[in-house]
Scaffold this motif. Structure first.
Motif, PDB file in Angstrom:
ATOM      1  N   VAL A  73       0.839  -1.203   0.000  1.00  0.00           N
ATOM      2  CA  VAL A  73       0.000   0.000   0.000  1.00  0.00           C
ATOM      3  C   VAL A  73       0.871   1.249   0.000  1.00  0.00           C
ATOM      4  CG1 VAL A  73      -1.650   1.348   1.373  1.00  0.00           C
ATOM      5  CG2 VAL A  73      -1.988  -1.113   1.074  1.00  0.00           C
ATOM      6  N   PHE A  74       1.919   1.229   0.820  1.00  0.00           N
ATOM      7  CA  PHE A  74       2.777   2.414   0.898  1.00  0.00           C
ATOM      8  C   PHE A  74       3.451   2.696  -0.439  1.00  0.00           C
ATOM      9  CE2 PHE A  74       6.760   4.595   1.721  1.00  0.00           C
ATOM     10  CZ  PHE A  74       6.300   5.683   2.435  1.00  0.00           C
ATOM     11  N   ASN A  75       3.952   1.654  -1.102  1.00  0.00           N
ATOM     12  CA  ASN A  75       4.603   1.849  -2.398  1.00  0.00           C
ATOM     13  C   ASN A  75       3.616   2.394  -3.429  1.00  0.00           C
ATOM     14  OD1 ASN A  75       7.286   1.036  -1.865  1.00  0.00           O
ATOM     15  ND2 ASN A  75       6.684  -1.103  -1.890  1.00  0.00           N
ATOM     16  N   THR A  76       2.357   1.959  -3.343  1.00  0.00           N
ATOM     17  CA  THR A  76       1.330   2.489  -4.242  1.00  0.00           C
ATOM     18  C   THR A  76       1.079   3.960  -3.965  1.00  0.00           C
ATOM     19  OG1 THR A  76       0.274   0.304  -4.364  1.00  0.00           O
ATOM     20  CG2 THR A  76      -1.047   2.190  -5.075  1.00  0.00           C
ATOM     21  N   LEU A  77       1.078   4.341  -2.685  1.00  0.00           N
ATOM     22  CA  LEU A  77       0.903   5.748  -2.340  1.00  0.00           C
ATOM     23  C   LEU A  77       2.074   6.584  -2.848  1.00  0.00           C
ATOM     24  CD1 LEU A  77      -0.518   5.489   1.301  1.00  0.00           C
ATOM     25  CD2 LEU A  77      -1.745   6.150  -0.774  1.00  0.00           C
ATOM     26  N   GLN A  78       3.270   6.017  -2.806  1.00  0.00           N
ATOM     27  CA  GLN A  78       4.433   6.711  -3.353  1.00  0.00           C
ATOM     28  C   GLN A  78       4.227   7.002  -4.848  1.00  0.00           C
ATOM     29  OE1 GLN A  78       6.401   7.900  -1.021  1.00  0.00           O
ATOM     30  NE2 GLN A  78       8.214   6.628  -1.035  1.00  0.00           N
ATOM     31  N   GLU A  79       3.720   5.990  -5.558  1.00  0.00           N
ATOM     32  CA  GLU A  79       3.478   6.151  -6.989  1.00  0.00           C
ATOM     33  C   GLU A  79       2.360   7.157  -7.240  1.00  0.00           C
ATOM     34  OE1 GLU A  79       4.270   5.509 -10.973  1.00  0.00           O
ATOM     35  OE2 GLU A  79       5.374   4.845  -9.208  1.00  0.00           O
ATOM     36  N   ASN A  95       1.605   9.695  -5.340  1.00  0.00           N
ATOM     37  CA  ASN A  95       2.154  11.023  -5.080  1.00  0.00           C
ATOM     38  C   ASN A  95       2.860  11.559  -6.317  1.00  0.00           C
ATOM     39  OD1 ASN A  95       4.576  12.816  -4.217  1.00  0.00           O
ATOM     40  ND2 ASN A  95       3.203  12.887  -2.460  1.00  0.00           N
ATOM     41  N   LYS A  96       3.662  10.704  -6.943  1.00  0.00           N
ATOM     42  CA  LYS A  96       4.399  11.123  -8.135  1.00  0.00           C
ATOM     43  C   LYS A  96       3.448  11.499  -9.263  1.00  0.00           C
ATOM     44  CE  LYS A  96       7.849   9.464 -11.444  1.00  0.00           C
ATOM     45  NZ  LYS A  96       8.705   8.309 -11.847  1.00  0.00           N
ATOM     46  N   LYS A  97       2.389  10.702  -9.457  1.00  0.00           N
ATOM     47  CA  LYS A  97       1.446  10.972 -10.539  1.00  0.00           C
ATOM     48  C   LYS A  97       0.657  12.251 -10.278  1.00  0.00           C
ATOM     49  CE  LYS A  97       0.888   6.179 -12.099  1.00  0.00           C
ATOM     50  NZ  LYS A  97       1.292   6.410 -13.502  1.00  0.00           N
ATOM     51  N   LEU A  98       0.314  12.513  -9.018  1.00  0.00           N
ATOM     52  CA  LEU A  98      -0.413  13.746  -8.701  1.00  0.00           C
ATOM     53  C   LEU A  98       0.464  14.971  -8.945  1.00  0.00           C
ATOM     54  CD1 LEU A  98      -2.319  12.786  -5.418  1.00  0.00           C
ATOM     55  CD2 LEU A  98      -3.235  12.937  -7.730  1.00  0.00           C
ATOM     56  N   GLN A  99       1.744  14.847  -8.617  1.00  0.00           N
ATOM     57  CA  GLN A  99       2.658  15.971  -8.831  1.00  0.00           C
ATOM     58  C   GLN A  99       2.783  16.299 -10.321  1.00  0.00           C
ATOM     59  OE1 GLN A  99       4.001  17.787  -6.472  1.00  0.00           O
ATOM     60  NE2 GLN A  99       3.699  16.542  -4.642  1.00  0.00           N
ATOM     61  N   ASP A 100       2.658  15.268 -11.170  1.00  0.00           N
ATOM     62  CA  ASP A 100       2.801  15.458 -12.611  1.00  0.00           C
ATOM     63  C   ASP A 100       1.470  15.757 -13.304  1.00  0.00           C
ATOM     64  OD1 ASP A 100       5.488  14.927 -12.325  1.00  0.00           O
ATOM     65  OD2 ASP A 100       5.298  12.799 -12.808  1.00  0.00           O
ATOM     66  N   MET A 101       0.388  15.764 -12.526  1.00  0.00           N
ATOM     67  CA  MET A 101      -0.932  15.961 -13.126  1.00  0.00           C
ATOM     68  C   MET A 101      -1.068  17.378 -13.695  1.00  0.00           C
ATOM     69  SD  MET A 101      -4.697  15.563 -11.338  1.00  0.00           S
ATOM     70  CE  MET A 101      -4.469  13.810 -11.029  1.00  0.00           C
ATOM     71  N   GLU A 102      -1.592  17.448 -14.913  1.00  0.00           N
ATOM     72  CA  GLU A 102      -1.840  18.740 -15.546  1.00  0.00           C
ATOM     73  C   GLU A 102      -3.317  19.083 -15.405  1.00  0.00           C
ATOM     74  OE1 GLU A 102      -0.484  18.747 -19.540  1.00  0.00           O
ATOM     75  OE2 GLU A 102       1.609  18.303 -19.022  1.00  0.00           O
ATOM     76  N   LEU A 152      -7.001   6.983  -7.038  1.00  0.00           N
ATOM     77  CA  LEU A 152      -6.077   5.928  -7.453  1.00  0.00           C
ATOM     78  C   LEU A 152      -6.405   5.431  -8.856  1.00  0.00           C
ATOM     79  CD1 LEU A 152      -6.000   3.943  -4.091  1.00  0.00           C
ATOM     80  CD2 LEU A 152      -3.985   4.906  -5.201  1.00  0.00           C
ATOM     81  N   ARG A 153      -7.691   5.177  -9.119  1.00  0.00           N
ATOM     82  CA  ARG A 153      -8.088   4.672 -10.435  1.00  0.00           C
ATOM     83  C   ARG A 153      -7.775   5.675 -11.535  1.00  0.00           C
ATOM     84  NH1 ARG A 153     -12.924   3.079  -7.810  1.00  0.00           N
ATOM     85  NH2 ARG A 153     -13.991   4.776  -8.893  1.00  0.00           N
ATOM     86  N   ASP A 154      -8.048   6.942 -11.281  1.00  0.00           N
ATOM     87  CA  ASP A 154      -7.766   7.974 -12.282  1.00  0.00           C
ATOM     88  C   ASP A 154      -6.272   8.097 -12.559  1.00  0.00           C
ATOM     89  OD1 ASP A 154     -10.434   8.442 -12.459  1.00  0.00           O
ATOM     90  OD2 ASP A 154     -10.412  10.394 -11.454  1.00  0.00           O
ATOM     91  N   SER A 155      -5.454   7.665 -11.597  1.00  0.00           N
ATOM     92  CA  SER A 155      -3.998   7.708 -11.766  1.00  0.00           C
ATOM     93  C   SER A 155      -3.454   6.406 -12.336  1.00  0.00           C
ATOM     94  CB  SER A 155      -3.317   8.008 -10.420  1.00  0.00           C
ATOM     95  OG  SER A 155      -3.746   9.253  -9.906  1.00  0.00           O
ATOM     96  N   GLY A 156      -4.367   5.487 -12.677  1.00  0.00           N
ATOM     97  CA  GLY A 156      -3.955   4.216 -13.256  1.00  0.00           C
ATOM     98  C   GLY A 156      -3.437   3.224 -12.247  1.00  0.00           C
ATOM     99  N   LEU A 157      -3.807   3.401 -10.959  1.00  0.00           N
ATOM    100  CA  LEU A 157      -3.344   2.508  -9.900  1.00  0.00           C
ATOM    101  C   LEU A 157      -4.520   1.723  -9.339  1.00  0.00           C
ATOM    102  CD1 LEU A 157      -1.025   5.081  -8.106  1.00  0.00           C
ATOM    103  CD2 LEU A 157      -0.310   3.262  -9.652  1.00  0.00           C
ATOM    104  N   LYS A 158      -4.244   0.539  -8.854  1.00  0.00           N
ATOM    105  CA  LYS A 158      -5.323  -0.318  -8.364  1.00  0.00           C
ATOM    106  C   LYS A 158      -4.948  -0.949  -7.029  1.00  0.00           C
ATOM    107  CE  LYS A 158      -8.074  -4.412  -9.594  1.00  0.00           C
ATOM    108  NZ  LYS A 158      -9.282  -3.863  -8.940  1.00  0.00           N
ATOM    109  N   LEU A 159      -5.867  -0.844  -6.087  1.00  0.00           N
ATOM    110  CA  LEU A 159      -5.742  -1.532  -4.807  1.00  0.00           C
ATOM    111  C   LEU A 159      -7.060  -2.226  -4.494  1.00  0.00           C
ATOM    112  CD1 LEU A 159      -3.933   1.088  -2.505  1.00  0.00           C
ATOM    113  CD2 LEU A 159      -2.953  -1.011  -3.430  1.00  0.00           C
TER     114      LEU A 159
END
Length: 238
Positions: A109-115, A117-124, A180-187
């Motif tokens: 879960v933590f590693n997914t949150l790390q990912e 965070n990165k995707k949100l920072q790059d969100m336009e 998470l889904r909008d960022s292409g991540l799944k939990l």
């Protein structure tokens, strides 16, 4: 810091429990072997306790390895270490609960949150008057936040409001899952609940408020810098 020191002390205690557990396992094994040679019925309860101690030892050994990994990999992440400490619990004999898999799930879960965070920072974000108004109101409600504590607070507020569907100034598990889904991540649902627990570090009310989101946004959960990445950052700044 203090949490890392506490975690290291906890590892020391776990190492002691491991030694005791290994000794008990070996002793019960020797006893069972002795009773087996005598063909005594006592060999069966002694074998049962040998298996029980061996299972307990394997549980604590896995936990020790996972906790060591967490301290080494995330020593600057008090949120994670605190969460992993809580999941792992105290060393105990016999250790019958299957905690290692819970710790593995926590690290996933933590590693997914790390990912995330990165995707949100790059969100336009496309300019939107509604987003601008929402972010202004959120920042006004949280005026005690220091602008220097996190970069681009305005952008963080816009993203927070975009996923705060019911406008209650909190992100619940469904809203976090949408992010998470909008960022292409799944939990899995249970993992999303665990993610909420990790981010809900201030008041533990089962929801993520804006201050807690800002702590996540500021990347306070980031992994410690290696010597290589630190040198790269210094060279870039020069």
């Amino acid at each position: 810091g203090k949490l890392v020191g506490d975690t290291l002390r906890s590892l020391g205690i776990r190492a002691g429990w491991l030694a005791i557990n290994a000794y008990l396992t070996y002793q019960t094994y020797l006893i069972s072997q002795g009773y087996e040679q005598q063909q005594s019925w006592l060999q069966w309860p002694s074998k049962f306790f040998t298996i029980l101690n061996a299972y307990s030892f394997s549980q604590e050994l896995l936990l020790f390895g996972l906790m060591s990994y967490a301290v080494f990999e995330f020593s600057r992440n008090p949120v994670l270490l605190d969460a992993i400490q809580e999941i792992a619990g105290k060393a105990e004999l016999p250790a019958l609960e299957v905690k290692p898999m819970k710790v593995v799930d926590g690290l996933k879960v933590f590693n997914t949150l790390q990912e995330l965070n990165k995707k949100l920072q790059d969100m336009e974000l496309e300019p939107s008057p509604l987003d601008t108004l929402g972010s202004m109101l959120t920042l006004q409600r949280n005026s005690d936040l220091d602008a220097e504590s996190a970069p681009n607070l305005d952008t963080a507020a816009k993203i927070f409001n975009r996923y705060d569907v019911n406008n209650d100034q909190f992100l619940d598990s469904e809203e976090l899952n949408m992010m998470l889904r909008d960022s292409g991540l799944k939990l899995e649902d249970a993992e999303v609940e665990e993610a909420v627990k990790i981010l809900d570090a201030k008041n533990n009310d089962g929801r993520i408020d804006f201050k807690e989101f800002v702590a996540f946004w500021a990347n306070r959960l980031r992994r410690p810098e290696t010597k290589e990445t630190q040198q790269q950052r210094l060279q870039t700044n020069e």
